[in-house]
Design a protein around this motif. Structure first.
Motif, PDB file in Angstrom:
ATOM      1  N   SER A 114       7.135 -12.776  -5.356  1.00 31.77           N
ATOM      2  CA  SER A 114       6.820 -13.047  -6.757  1.00 31.77           C
ATOM      3  C   SER A 114       5.690 -12.137  -7.258  1.00 31.77           C
ATOM      4  O   SER A 114       4.929 -11.579  -6.468  1.00 31.77           O
ATOM      5  CB  SER A 114       6.394 -14.506  -6.932  1.00 31.77           C
ATOM      6  N   ARG A 115       5.587 -12.041  -8.589  1.00 35.31           N
ATOM      7  CA  ARG A 115       4.476 -11.273  -9.189  1.00 35.31           C
ATOM      8  C   ARG A 115       3.136 -11.874  -8.803  1.00 35.31           C
ATOM      9  O   ARG A 115       2.170 -11.154  -8.559  1.00 35.31           O
ATOM     10  CB  ARG A 115       4.614 -11.255 -10.710  1.00 35.31           C
ATOM     11  N   ALA A 116       3.070 -13.200  -8.749  1.00 36.82           N
ATOM     12  CA  ALA A 116       1.820 -13.873  -8.380  1.00 36.82           C
ATOM     13  C   ALA A 116       1.402 -13.493  -6.957  1.00 36.82           C
ATOM     14  O   ALA A 116       0.213 -13.298  -6.679  1.00 36.82           O
ATOM     15  CB  ALA A 116       1.979 -15.382  -8.507  1.00 36.82           C
ATOM     16  N   THR A 117       2.382 -13.389  -6.062  1.00 34.41           N
ATOM     17  CA  THR A 117       2.081 -12.994  -4.681  1.00 34.41           C
ATOM     18  C   THR A 117       1.524 -11.576  -4.651  1.00 34.41           C
ATOM     19  O   THR A 117       0.526 -11.301  -3.976  1.00 34.41           O
ATOM     20  CB  THR A 117       3.341 -13.091  -3.790  1.00 34.41           C
ATOM     21  N   ILE A 128       0.838  -1.204   0.000  1.00 37.43           N
ATOM     22  CA  ILE A 128       0.000   0.000   0.000  1.00 37.43           C
ATOM     23  C   ILE A 128       0.876   1.258   0.000  1.00 37.43           C
ATOM     24  O   ILE A 128       0.584   2.228  -0.708  1.00 37.43           O
ATOM     25  CB  ILE A 128      -0.970  -0.013   1.197  1.00 37.43           C
ATOM     26  N   GLY A 129       1.951   1.242   0.762  1.00 39.15           N
ATOM     27  CA  GLY A 129       2.858   2.386   0.780  1.00 39.15           C
ATOM     28  C   GLY A 129       3.441   2.687  -0.588  1.00 39.15           C
ATOM     29  O   GLY A 129       3.521   3.843  -1.010  1.00 39.15           O
ATOM     30  N   ILE A 130       3.847   1.641  -1.301  1.00 37.54           N
ATOM     31  CA  ILE A 130       4.403   1.822  -2.650  1.00 37.54           C
ATOM     32  C   ILE A 130       3.330   2.343  -3.596  1.00 37.54           C
ATOM     33  O   ILE A 130       3.565   3.263  -4.385  1.00 37.54           O
ATOM     34  CB  ILE A 130       5.013   0.503  -3.176  1.00 37.54           C
ATOM     35  N   LEU A 131       2.127   1.782  -3.503  1.00 36.94           N
ATOM     36  CA  LEU A 131       1.039   2.202  -4.391  1.00 36.94           C
ATOM     37  C   LEU A 131       0.592   3.635  -4.106  1.00 36.94           C
ATOM     38  O   LEU A 131       0.158   4.343  -5.020  1.00 36.94           O
ATOM     39  CB  LEU A 131      -0.143   1.235  -4.280  1.00 36.94           C
ATOM     40  N   ARG A 132       0.688   4.075  -2.872  1.00 37.52           N
ATOM     41  CA  ARG A 132       0.348   5.478  -2.571  1.00 37.52           C
ATOM     42  C   ARG A 132       1.307   6.413  -3.282  1.00 37.52           C
ATOM     43  O   ARG A 132       0.944   7.508  -3.670  1.00 37.52           O
ATOM     44  CB  ARG A 132       0.405   5.737  -1.075  1.00 37.52           C
ATOM     45  N   GLU A 137       7.712  -4.535 -10.864  1.00 33.70           N
ATOM     46  CA  GLU A 137       8.431  -3.588 -10.000  1.00 33.70           C
ATOM     47  C   GLU A 137       7.995  -3.750  -8.546  1.00 33.70           C
ATOM     48  O   GLU A 137       8.825  -3.750  -7.631  1.00 33.70           O
ATOM     49  CB  GLU A 137       8.173  -2.149 -10.454  1.00 33.70           C
ATOM     50  N   LEU A 138       6.689  -3.915  -8.329  1.00 32.60           N
ATOM     51  CA  LEU A 138       6.186  -4.123  -6.965  1.00 32.60           C
ATOM     52  C   LEU A 138       6.799  -5.383  -6.360  1.00 32.60           C
ATOM     53  O   LEU A 138       7.244  -5.372  -5.214  1.00 32.60           O
ATOM     54  CB  LEU A 138       4.657  -4.217  -6.975  1.00 32.60           C
ATOM     55  N   ALA A 139       6.817  -6.444  -7.149  1.00 34.99           N
ATOM     56  CA  ALA A 139       7.377  -7.710  -6.666  1.00 34.99           C
ATOM     57  C   ALA A 139       8.849  -7.553  -6.310  1.00 34.99           C
ATOM     58  O   ALA A 139       9.302  -8.031  -5.259  1.00 34.99           O
ATOM     59  CB  ALA A 139       7.192  -8.797  -7.731  1.00 34.99           C
ATOM     60  N   SER A 140       9.593  -6.880  -7.166  1.00 35.65           N
ATOM     61  CA  SER A 140      11.017  -6.677  -6.921  1.00 35.65           C
ATOM     62  C   SER A 140      11.252  -5.868  -5.645  1.00 35.65           C
ATOM     63  O   SER A 140      12.087  -6.224  -4.815  1.00 35.65           O
ATOM     64  CB  SER A 140      11.637  -5.970  -8.128  1.00 35.65           C
ATOM     65  N   ARG A 141      10.503  -4.802  -5.478  1.00 35.08           N
ATOM     66  CA  ARG A 141      10.682  -3.943  -4.305  1.00 35.08           C
ATOM     67  C   ARG A 141      10.268  -4.637  -3.015  1.00 35.08           C
ATOM     68  O   ARG A 141      10.817  -4.372  -1.949  1.00 35.08           O
ATOM     69  CB  ARG A 141       9.909  -2.642  -4.486  1.00 35.08           C
ATOM     70  N   LEU A 142       9.292  -5.555  -3.114  1.00 34.23           N
ATOM     71  CA  LEU A 142       8.814  -6.269  -1.929  1.00 34.23           C
ATOM     72  C   LEU A 142       9.573  -7.570  -1.682  1.00 34.23           C
ATOM     73  O   LEU A 142       9.436  -8.175  -0.615  1.00 34.23           O
ATOM     74  CB  LEU A 142       7.316  -6.558  -2.059  1.00 34.23           C
ATOM     75  N   ARG A 170      -2.203 -10.626  -3.404  1.00 28.18           N
ATOM     76  CA  ARG A 170      -2.342  -9.698  -2.264  1.00 28.18           C
ATOM     77  C   ARG A 170      -3.180  -8.485  -2.651  1.00 28.18           C
ATOM     78  O   ARG A 170      -4.054  -8.060  -1.901  1.00 28.18           O
ATOM     79  CB  ARG A 170      -0.971  -9.226  -1.767  1.00 28.18           C
ATOM     80  N   LEU A 171      -2.906  -7.942  -3.829  1.00 35.45           N
ATOM     81  CA  LEU A 171      -3.648  -6.774  -4.294  1.00 35.45           C
ATOM     82  C   LEU A 171      -5.120  -7.135  -4.528  1.00 35.45           C
ATOM     83  O   LEU A 171      -6.016  -6.379  -4.139  1.00 35.45           O
ATOM     84  CB  LEU A 171      -3.012  -6.214  -5.569  1.00 35.45           C
TER      85      LEU A 171
END
Length: 141
Positions: free
Chosen positions: A30-33, A9-13, A22-27, A37-38
């Motif tokens: 995996s992309r599937a995760t 949520i912090g990244i998406l804000r 990019e979200l997966a890499s920063r977290l 989650r989203l």
């Protein structure tokens, strides 16, 4: 809420259009995760919507501020209706504590902003107010 959800949520804000990779890499997942989650955050109602802030939104209201308003007696609903009728009012929030209502005001000039403050202070039932100008916008996260 899980720690990964809070980080997501912090990244998406900061950037609601960030790609899943990019979200997966920063977290560090995996992309599937990230996708699951989203999807869960949306289905649970935690994430309600994604929005876009346009440059024209800032240009339209170069003078913005928050006005906290104390209201006498049971006039809150009436005053909220009056506030919502003003084209310069961007948001109206009911609150608890010292202030009954907080409004966001947006105008083209300081003079127009001052006129709105004066107008609102004259509403029957408004007993006190405090206003803060919004000077700059900083991204969350």
């Amino acid at each position: 809420m899980y720690e990964i959800d809070s980080k997501l949520i912090g990244i998406l804000r900061h950037d609601a259009r960030a790609p899943l990779s990019e979200l997966a890499s920063r977290l560090g997942v995996s992309r599937a995760t990230v996708r699951s989650r989203l999807a869960r955050l949306q289905s649970d109602g935690e994430v309600l919507r994604f929005s876009v802030v346009l440059r024209s939104d800032q240009i339209r209201d170069p003078v913005r501020g928050l006005m906290m308003i104390a209201i006498e007696g049971r006039g809150t609903e009436r005053i909220i209706r009056q506030l919502r009728a003003l084209p310069e009012i961007r948001h109206v929030w009911s609150t608890n504590g010292r202030w009954d209502v907080i409004v966001e005001i947006g105008t083209a000039t300081l003079e127009a902003f001052d006129q709105q403050l004066t107008r609102i202070r004259q509403f029957d039932g408004v007993t006190a107010s405090e206003t803060s100008l919004l000077l700059s916008t900083r991204k969350a996260g």
